[in-house]
Design a protein around this motif. Structure first.
Motif, PDB file in Angstrom:
ATOM      1  N   UNK A 146      29.824 -36.039  48.236  1.00 53.84           N
ATOM      2  CA  UNK A 146      30.663 -35.215  49.104  1.00 53.84           C
ATOM      3  C   UNK A 146      31.744 -34.498  48.306  1.00 53.84           C
ATOM      4  N   UNK A 147      32.394 -35.197  47.374  1.00 55.72           N
ATOM      5  CA  UNK A 147      33.451 -34.583  46.571  1.00 55.72           C
ATOM      6  C   UNK A 147      32.870 -33.525  45.639  1.00 55.72           C
ATOM      7  N   UNK A 148      31.700 -33.783  45.080  1.00 54.60           N
ATOM      8  CA  UNK A 148      31.074 -32.798  44.197  1.00 54.60           C
ATOM      9  C   UNK A 148      30.714 -31.534  44.965  1.00 54.60           C
ATOM     10  N   UNK A 149      30.192 -31.710  46.161  1.00 51.19           N
ATOM     11  CA  UNK A 149      29.848 -30.561  46.992  1.00 51.19           C
ATOM     12  C   UNK A 149      31.106 -29.779  47.361  1.00 51.19           C
ATOM     13  N   UNK A 150      32.180 -30.483  47.694  1.00 50.21           N
ATOM     14  CA  UNK A 150      33.427 -29.814  48.067  1.00 50.21           C
ATOM     15  C   UNK A 150      33.964 -28.978  46.901  1.00 50.21           C
ATOM     16  N   UNK A 176      32.160 -27.674  44.470  1.00 51.17           N
ATOM     17  CA  UNK A 176      31.213 -26.571  44.320  1.00 51.17           C
ATOM     18  C   UNK A 176      31.574 -25.442  45.281  1.00 51.17           C
ATOM     19  N   UNK A 177      31.847 -25.790  46.523  1.00 49.61           N
ATOM     20  CA  UNK A 177      32.156 -24.788  47.541  1.00 49.61           C
ATOM     21  C   UNK A 177      33.548 -24.204  47.332  1.00 49.61           C
ATOM     22  N   UNK A 225      27.848 -29.155  31.771  1.00 49.61           N
ATOM     23  CA  UNK A 225      26.731 -30.045  32.112  1.00 49.61           C
ATOM     24  C   UNK A 225      26.908 -30.633  33.515  1.00 49.61           C
ATOM     25  N   UNK A 226      25.808 -30.665  34.251  1.00 52.40           N
ATOM     26  CA  UNK A 226      25.767 -31.213  35.618  1.00 52.40           C
ATOM     27  C   UNK A 226      26.473 -30.308  36.632  1.00 52.40           C
ATOM     28  N   UNK A 227      26.741 -29.065  36.262  1.00 51.84           N
ATOM     29  CA  UNK A 227      27.346 -28.112  37.184  1.00 51.84           C
ATOM     30  C   UNK A 227      26.546 -26.818  37.183  1.00 51.84           C
ATOM     31  N   UNK A 228      26.364 -26.242  38.378  1.00 49.82           N
ATOM     32  CA  UNK A 228      25.640 -24.982  38.518  1.00 49.82           C
ATOM     33  C   UNK A 228      26.480 -23.986  39.288  1.00 49.82           C
TER      34      UNK A 228
END
Length: 372
Positions: A34-38, A40-41, A206-209
């Motif tokens: 959830x935190x990674x998605x937040x 990203x957005x 790394x690990x980010x798009x």
């Protein structure tokens, strides 16, 4: 029945339906997602994909989709190609379609088989079930990692020790209590192959798009004109991009898809750009019937084809491009102008601009004539 016996039987049911990988996890297994998605957005890395922002709250926690779920069965279907897709990039007169889209649309294929496994589970246990195949706001890749199917590599895609980069994912959520498997272990090590090969530098770290720079996003999801800086790096990729997947060293263990429906249709292996550029809507729908390519629609697809033509360096394609200057779609007309700029001498292009630009009614298309 005993917990261990249930897991083994589910594996057998899944294998009987053609699944190549099966793992078990729980809906609370990905608290960090959830935190990674937040993040990203918050950085607007989703681009045009407003649905990611709209569904972020549900996407971050599977229980928001269905509070009654207790377990998630993650299933993988191998779609490995019979050759490296990187080799197709050298055929500049042909268009490269992503491996996943060369055969039948996996959504329908996998959903049918997921439902078959789910029905058996209901019949044998009385548990309730729901199935998901890349359409609901469910974060399949983190869940697949949690279920032991592999790990999310530095390119953010799932990597499997047995199948490399080539697994379609599906999920069965259930009220049955099933012991989770051990999560996959990250085995990327110091490798940077997937990051370094990206033509548009879509990985900030790394690990980010950053989807806005990703060729798969630009050629499939993006609905508008493709920014100038990405057109040359797109090369002859006309639907998706497999570079970061194909270069992964773990593909040495990959194998060709055994399911005939997921194998490449012969006419989609580097189809000729000239033929593709001449497709009208009916021709496009007929050529790509039953494949994921249809989701882009004719206009976006021809936009991509014209970028590939511009990158081909082949002046023999100029007459085909000039025909598209009269296309009803602004997306198509704009990229026809760009392709001509790349293929004809500057004085010839200037003459075309002087003759045709004044009649162009779309402001963004008209601007293409003025680009340097």
């Amino acid at each position: 029945m005993a917990a261990a016996e249930l897991k083994e039987r589910i594996r057998r049911w899944a294998e009987a339906e053609g699944f190549d990988a099966v793992g078990f996890t729980t809906p609370d297994a990905i608290p960090e997602a959830s935190a990674r998605l937040a993040a990203f957005i918050a950085d607007d890395r989703q681009g045009d994909m407003a649905w990611m922002r709209d569904t972020a709250e549900r996407r971050g926690d599977p229980r928001r989709l269905w509070p009654e779920m207790r377990s998630i069965i993650m299933l993988g279907k191998n779609y490995g190609p019979d050759e490296s897709p990187l080799a197709r990039l050298d055929d500049h007169g042909g268009g490269v379609i992503s491996v996943y889209a060369l055969g039948s649309d996996y959504h329908e294929l996998i959903k049918k088989r997921l439902k078959a496994v789910a029905r058996t589970l209901v019949r044998e246990t009385g548990a309730e079930v729901k199935v998901f195949v890349d359409t609901a706001p469910l974060m399949e890749k983190p869940l697949a990692e949690a279920a032991g199917l592999g790990w999310q590599g530095k390119h953010t895609n799932l990597v499997s020790r047995e199948f490399g980069s080539w697994l379609f994912l599906g999920a069965i959520a259930t009220t049955a209590e099933i012991a989770p498997d051990t999560a996959g272990e990250d085995r990327c090590g110091s490798c940077r192959a997937c990051l370094d090969i990206c033509p548009t530098r879509a990985f900030p770290a790394p690990y980010q798009l950053d989807a806005r720079r990703c060729i798969s996003y630009l050629t499939i999801e993006h609905k508008g004109h493709i920014p100038l800086e990405f057109r040359a790096p797109i090369g002859n990729r006309i639907f998706g991009c497999d570079d970061c997947l194909a270069v992964c060293p773990w593909n040495k263990f990959a194998r060709q898809a055994s399911d005939a429906k997921l194998q490449a249709r012969p006419h989609l292996r580097n189809p000729r750009l000239k033929v593709l550029a001449e497709l009208d809507d009916a021709g496009f729908r007929a050529m790509f019937a039953g494949t994921p390519v249809r989701r882009a629609g004719r206009n976006r697809f021809i936009r991509n084809v014209l970028i590939a033509i511009g990158n081909s360096g082949d002046p023999a394609l100029v007459p085909t491009v000039r025909e598209r200057l009269q296309d009803p779609s602004p997306l198509v007309r704009a990229m026809a102008i760009w392709a001509l700029r790349k293929l004809v001498p500057p004085d010839e292009f200037a003459a075309l601009a002087a003759a045709l630009a004044p009649a162009e009614t779309d402001l963004e298309v008209a601007a293409e004539w003025r680009l340097e």
